[in-house]
Design an enzyme around this catalytic site. Sequence first.
Site, PDB file in Angstrom:
ATOM      1  N   HIS A  75      41.661  86.109 108.410  1.00 33.98           N
ATOM      2  CA  HIS A  75      42.915  85.486 108.821  1.00 33.98           C
ATOM      3  C   HIS A  75      42.655  84.369 109.821  1.00 33.98           C
ATOM      4  O   HIS A  75      41.541  84.213 110.338  1.00 33.98           O
ATOM      5  CB  HIS A  75      43.921  86.507 109.380  1.00 33.98           C
ATOM      6  CG  HIS A  75      43.589  87.077 110.723  1.00 33.98           C
ATOM      7  ND1 HIS A  75      44.443  87.899 111.412  1.00 33.98           N
ATOM      8  CD2 HIS A  75      42.482  86.959 111.508  1.00 33.98           C
ATOM      9  CE1 HIS A  75      43.886  88.250 112.560  1.00 33.98           C
ATOM     10  NE2 HIS A  75      42.706  87.700 112.647  1.00 33.98           N
ATOM     11  N   CYS A 115      41.112  82.154 117.843  1.00 36.62           N
ATOM     12  CA  CYS A 115      41.778  82.886 116.762  1.00 36.62           C
ATOM     13  C   CYS A 115      42.441  81.932 115.773  1.00 36.62           C
ATOM     14  O   CYS A 115      42.945  82.361 114.732  1.00 36.62           O
ATOM     15  CB  CYS A 115      42.793  83.872 117.315  1.00 36.62           C
ATOM     16  SG  CYS A 115      42.020  85.124 118.338  1.00 36.62           S
ATOM     17  N   HIS A 160      38.637  83.645 110.477  1.00 36.39           N
ATOM     18  CA  HIS A 160      37.647  84.687 110.783  1.00 36.39           C
ATOM     19  C   HIS A 160      38.132  85.992 110.157  1.00 36.39           C
ATOM     20  O   HIS A 160      39.147  85.993 109.450  1.00 36.39           O
ATOM     21  CB  HIS A 160      37.471  84.829 112.303  1.00 36.39           C
ATOM     22  CG  HIS A 160      38.709  85.263 113.026  1.00 36.39           C
ATOM     23  ND1 HIS A 160      39.772  84.424 113.270  1.00 36.39           N
ATOM     24  CD2 HIS A 160      39.082  86.455 113.528  1.00 36.39           C
ATOM     25  CE1 HIS A 160      40.728  85.079 113.917  1.00 36.39           C
ATOM     26  NE2 HIS A 160      40.340  86.322 114.074  1.00 36.39           N
ATOM     27  N   HIS A 217      38.150  90.684 110.155  1.00 29.63           N
ATOM     28  CA  HIS A 217      37.992  91.948 110.880  1.00 29.63           C
ATOM     29  C   HIS A 217      37.777  93.096 109.900  1.00 29.63           C
ATOM     30  O   HIS A 217      38.216  93.034 108.755  1.00 29.63           O
ATOM     31  CB  HIS A 217      39.249  92.272 111.699  1.00 29.63           C
ATOM     32  CG  HIS A 217      39.559  91.270 112.767  1.00 29.63           C
ATOM     33  ND1 HIS A 217      38.879  91.223 113.961  1.00 29.63           N
ATOM     34  CD2 HIS A 217      40.483  90.274 112.830  1.00 29.63           C
ATOM     35  CE1 HIS A 217      39.372  90.251 114.716  1.00 29.63           C
ATOM     36  NE2 HIS A 217      40.346  89.652 114.054  1.00 29.63           N
ATOM     37  N   ASP A 276      42.786  94.486 101.156  1.00 35.60           N
ATOM     38  CA  ASP A 276      41.340  94.608 101.329  1.00 35.60           C
ATOM     39  C   ASP A 276      40.590  93.442 100.686  1.00 35.60           C
ATOM     40  O   ASP A 276      40.844  93.105  99.527  1.00 35.60           O
ATOM     41  CB  ASP A 276      40.851  95.939 100.733  1.00 35.60           C
ATOM     42  CG  ASP A 276      39.392  96.198 101.070  1.00 35.60           C
ATOM     43  OD1 ASP A 276      38.946  95.791 102.161  1.00 35.60           O
ATOM     44  OD2 ASP A 276      38.692  96.790 100.223  1.00 35.60           O
ATOM     45  N   HIS A 277      39.679  92.838 101.450  1.00 36.26           N
ATOM     46  CA  HIS A 277      38.901  91.677 101.010  1.00 36.26           C
ATOM     47  C   HIS A 277      39.796  90.538 100.545  1.00 36.26           C
ATOM     48  O   HIS A 277      39.577  89.931  99.490  1.00 36.26           O
ATOM     49  CB  HIS A 277      37.855  92.079  99.954  1.00 36.26           C
ATOM     50  CG  HIS A 277      36.723  92.843 100.573  1.00 36.26           C
ATOM     51  ND1 HIS A 277      36.828  94.174 100.918  1.00 36.26           N
ATOM     52  CD2 HIS A 277      35.482  92.445 100.964  1.00 36.26           C
ATOM     53  CE1 HIS A 277      35.691  94.560 101.475  1.00 36.26           C
ATOM     54  NE2 HIS A 277      34.859  93.535 101.529  1.00 36.26           N
ATOM     55  N   GLU A 306      42.285  96.589 115.149  1.00 34.59           N
ATOM     56  CA  GLU A 306      41.756  95.313 114.670  1.00 34.59           C
ATOM     57  C   GLU A 306      40.238  95.285 114.855  1.00 34.59           C
ATOM     58  O   GLU A 306      39.503  94.763 114.047  1.00 34.59           O
ATOM     59  CB  GLU A 306      42.399  94.153 115.427  1.00 34.59           C
ATOM     60  CG  GLU A 306      42.063  92.801 114.825  1.00 34.59           C
ATOM     61  CD  GLU A 306      42.780  91.678 115.525  1.00 34.59           C
ATOM     62  OE1 GLU A 306      43.672  91.084 114.912  1.00 34.59           O
ATOM     63  OE2 GLU A 306      42.465  91.398 116.691  1.00 34.59           O
TER      64      GLU A 306
END
Lengths: 169, 141
Positions: free
Chosen positions: B14, B33, B37, B39, B77-78, B125
């Site tokens: 994100h 941010c 990047h 998490h 996811d991914h 996170e």
Amino acid sequence: MSEQMGPVGLPVVEVTHTFQFSAAHRMHSERFSPEENARIYGRCNNPSGHGHTYRLQVTIRGPVAPESGTIEERARLDALVQDWILERFDRADLNRLIPPCYGPTSTTEALALCLWEILDDLLPSGRLWRLRVEETPNNFIELNRTEMDRSAGAGLRPPMERGQKASEG
Amino acid sequence: MIHLTKRMEFCAAHAYANPAWTEAENRRVFGKCGNLHGHNYVLEVTIKGEMSPDTGMVMNLSALKALIAEVVMDQFDHKHLNKDVPYFQDKLPTPEHLAVVIWELLEPRLETCQGVRLHRIRLHEDGSVFVDYYGERSADV
């Protein structure tokens, strides 16, 4: 998900940030004789002192502002904890830092009450929601807004004298 | 009443940017941010209900896992949260918003499971930040 058919009002969330600091202390209360101190606090009464890596969890609660996607004070929470807590409590002697109004010696209870007051003073009213102070992973203290307000209301926790406060030290 | 928690992980990318703001304003508010990047998110879904005298369960964990996989994992996811996930087209993919979106996706589905209600969404996170959402909304908008 969007506003037109969604529920009214902003979602209210709790956000927790975790920190750690290393400090020395010795459990010793002036209210007891040396023998009584040794009996009550055991190894923690070692005259030379000892230390811990404390873990601190700070939870704030509030509405999520749509433009930032977060609680208003979250952006400055790390800096507040850094400036007002870590700068002073990391690599320090707790017995010198916790004023006597929070407790007779540097227990995790007294430390937590002291840290609560520091943060509660810095944040808007009611924003601080929960505090968890871990002396070790096996021993920790939790304070929460509801109980802290209740004990203050019942006179169990008298408002601190301004001059005594750790947040002004 | 018993609380039952299922923990699952997803990985996603994100970036934070408010299109109504200038680049400088975004940089000031969001800092690093604002860069793309990612998490490893850890999601804890807590439901509440009574234990069935027949199964000894509040809810079958494999059913709960399948529901979270379908409703959350398959979409998140991914993925690139800003680009691939429709809920974040007009909403910043902060952990606060993620927790609320996940609540809103799961709650109606759990309502159809007899005797079970969603209690809390906890979203980590990373190792030092997590958000809790209990479905609460402020009156003042």
